[in-house]
Design a protein around this motif. Sequence first.
Motif, PDB file in Angstrom:
ATOM      1  N   UNK A 307       0.814  -1.220   0.000  1.00  0.00           N
ATOM      2  CA  UNK A 307       0.000   0.000   0.000  1.00  0.00           C
ATOM      3  C   UNK A 307       0.848   1.271   0.000  1.00  0.00           C
ATOM      4  N   UNK A 308       1.938   1.220  -0.753  1.00  0.00           N
ATOM      5  CA  UNK A 308       2.738   2.424  -0.961  1.00  0.00           C
ATOM      6  C   UNK A 308       2.259   3.149  -2.212  1.00  0.00           C
ATOM      7  N   UNK A 309       2.635   4.409  -2.325  1.00  0.00           N
ATOM      8  CA  UNK A 309       2.221   5.189  -3.487  1.00  0.00           C
ATOM      9  C   UNK A 309       3.134   6.392  -3.642  1.00  0.00           C
ATOM     10  N   UNK A 310       3.211   6.867  -4.875  1.00  0.00           N
ATOM     11  CA  UNK A 310       3.991   8.072  -5.142  1.00  0.00           C
ATOM     12  C   UNK A 310       3.328   9.288  -4.494  1.00  0.00           C
ATOM     13  N   UNK A 311       4.093  10.357  -4.336  1.00  0.00           N
ATOM     14  CA  UNK A 311       3.608  11.555  -3.655  1.00  0.00           C
ATOM     15  C   UNK A 311       2.813  12.475  -4.547  1.00  0.00           C
ATOM     16  N   UNK A 312       1.768  11.944  -5.172  1.00  0.00           N
ATOM     17  CA  UNK A 312       0.909  12.730  -6.055  1.00  0.00           C
ATOM     18  C   UNK A 312      -0.533  12.634  -5.575  1.00  0.00           C
ATOM     19  N   UNK A 313      -1.209  13.752  -5.536  1.00  0.00           N
ATOM     20  CA  UNK A 313      -2.642  13.760  -5.225  1.00  0.00           C
ATOM     21  C   UNK A 313      -3.282  14.919  -5.990  1.00  0.00           C
ATOM     22  N   UNK A 314      -4.435  14.650  -6.607  1.00  0.00           N
ATOM     23  CA  UNK A 314      -5.142  15.681  -7.371  1.00  0.00           C
ATOM     24  C   UNK A 314      -6.476  15.999  -6.731  1.00  0.00           C
ATOM     25  N   UNK A 315      -6.912  17.227  -6.889  1.00  0.00           N
ATOM     26  CA  UNK A 315      -8.225  17.645  -6.390  1.00  0.00           C
ATOM     27  C   UNK A 315      -9.000  18.301  -7.522  1.00  0.00           C
ATOM     28  N   UNK A 316     -10.312  18.095  -7.519  1.00  0.00           N
ATOM     29  CA  UNK A 316     -11.195  18.802  -8.448  1.00  0.00           C
ATOM     30  C   UNK A 316     -12.041  19.770  -7.623  1.00  0.00           C
ATOM     31  N   UNK A 317     -11.924  21.052  -7.948  1.00  0.00           N
ATOM     32  CA  UNK A 317     -12.622  22.093  -7.204  1.00  0.00           C
ATOM     33  C   UNK A 317     -14.127  22.081  -7.504  1.00  0.00           C
ATOM     34  N   UNK A 318     -14.868  22.638  -6.599  1.00  0.00           N
ATOM     35  CA  UNK A 318     -16.302  22.816  -6.833  1.00  0.00           C
ATOM     36  C   UNK A 318     -16.502  23.650  -8.103  1.00  0.00           C
ATOM     37  N   UNK A 319     -17.579  23.343  -8.836  1.00  0.00           N
ATOM     38  CA  UNK A 319     -17.808  23.982 -10.138  1.00  0.00           C
ATOM     39  C   UNK A 319     -17.999  25.493 -10.039  1.00  0.00           C
TER      40      UNK A 319
END
Length: 394
Positions: A307-319
């Motif tokens: 359960x490792x992962x690269x240091x990337x995370x994305x967010x989608x803002x409210x419209x």
Amino acid sequence: MKNSSQTKRIHAPRLAPQYIETIQPPLYRASTIIFENTQKVFDRHWTDRYDYSYGTHGTPTTYTLADKIAQLENGNYCLLAPSGLSAINLVNSAFLQSGDEVWVPDNIYGPGMAHLNYLKQSFGVIVRVYDPLNHHSFQPTAQTKLLWLEAAGSVTLEFPDLVNLVKKAKQHQITTVLDNTWGAGLAFNAFDFSDEHLSVDISVHALTKYPSGGGDILMGSVVTQEHKLHLKLLHMHATQGISVSGDDCAQIQRSLAHIELRYQQQSRSTQDLLHWLKQQSEFQQVLHPSNPLSAGHEFWLEVCQDQQSAGLVSVIFQEKYTLEDIRRFCDALQLFKLGFSWGGPVSLVMLYDLKGMRSLEHPHLANGFLVRFCIGLESSQDLITDIQNALQTL
């Protein structure tokens, strides 16, 4: 023979012993490589594991790094290229001819798709797009020669159905190639990633990211286990004159000693950030393979046992937030710097408009502007505070 002072400066009469044991191996810079005698010239062959004949073929410095990258990714053979994109293009050039078909995920790395579109327009290569979350959308034909995989996908970070996609490709004897930059050879083993010991055929890695770790070196690699595949790639590698700097190889060599420590640290910091981001009302979605609400989460659990992962995370803002709002947010960040790439010590941020970036329907993604955070080595709490402050601009 008595030589002039000019000649003596080139052919030193005295040379210090060349072999000592050090923590880091010696750095070799070479275009010309001197042969001991004519027999050595005629005994060499381009398929030799270590072909010391010219700098583009390799030196002890470049071969040492290649061997270590192969070991990192659990492969047998490795070729180095000047960048991750160059490594991608090497694979396409080696395996695709006019009339051949290649399948790519809808969330493919943008510049990689641009190169395939060039091959399509100039040489008649057929490019097909599939949904990485649905292996049924991959429908190979008799012309299919290559299946590209990305785990996780670019920008939106969906983890693909790696097991079933590779199974189907093997049933049709199609070469599989994985962009393994995200996993870095650490999150999972590309050459043995299931209970059935499934393996991709080729792993491509942008060494620019985690292996470099400093945000200052460009390089890529192509790793294989099969000698036959390696020779096909090696021939194209030599034909295109692909080579890398010995100085750059030495820098990456030094960084490899602590790549796992950095990867684990950035993975932990990303989890801290992920937990906080999911509680913020400004975001419709928080995209990361470990998030149960993110597409492909079950496939990530299936493949990434630790359960490792690269240091990337994305967010989608409210419209309700406009492009100007999102730009103001990004400009207000202090610790996160605006820039492409990732895997270095400094956290990065980049904003995207998904319209025009995808060719298939993506109902799992909300409408709205997307921002991708690339987590560096700063304190996770400081990074959270930075985002919190920037959100006030909204």
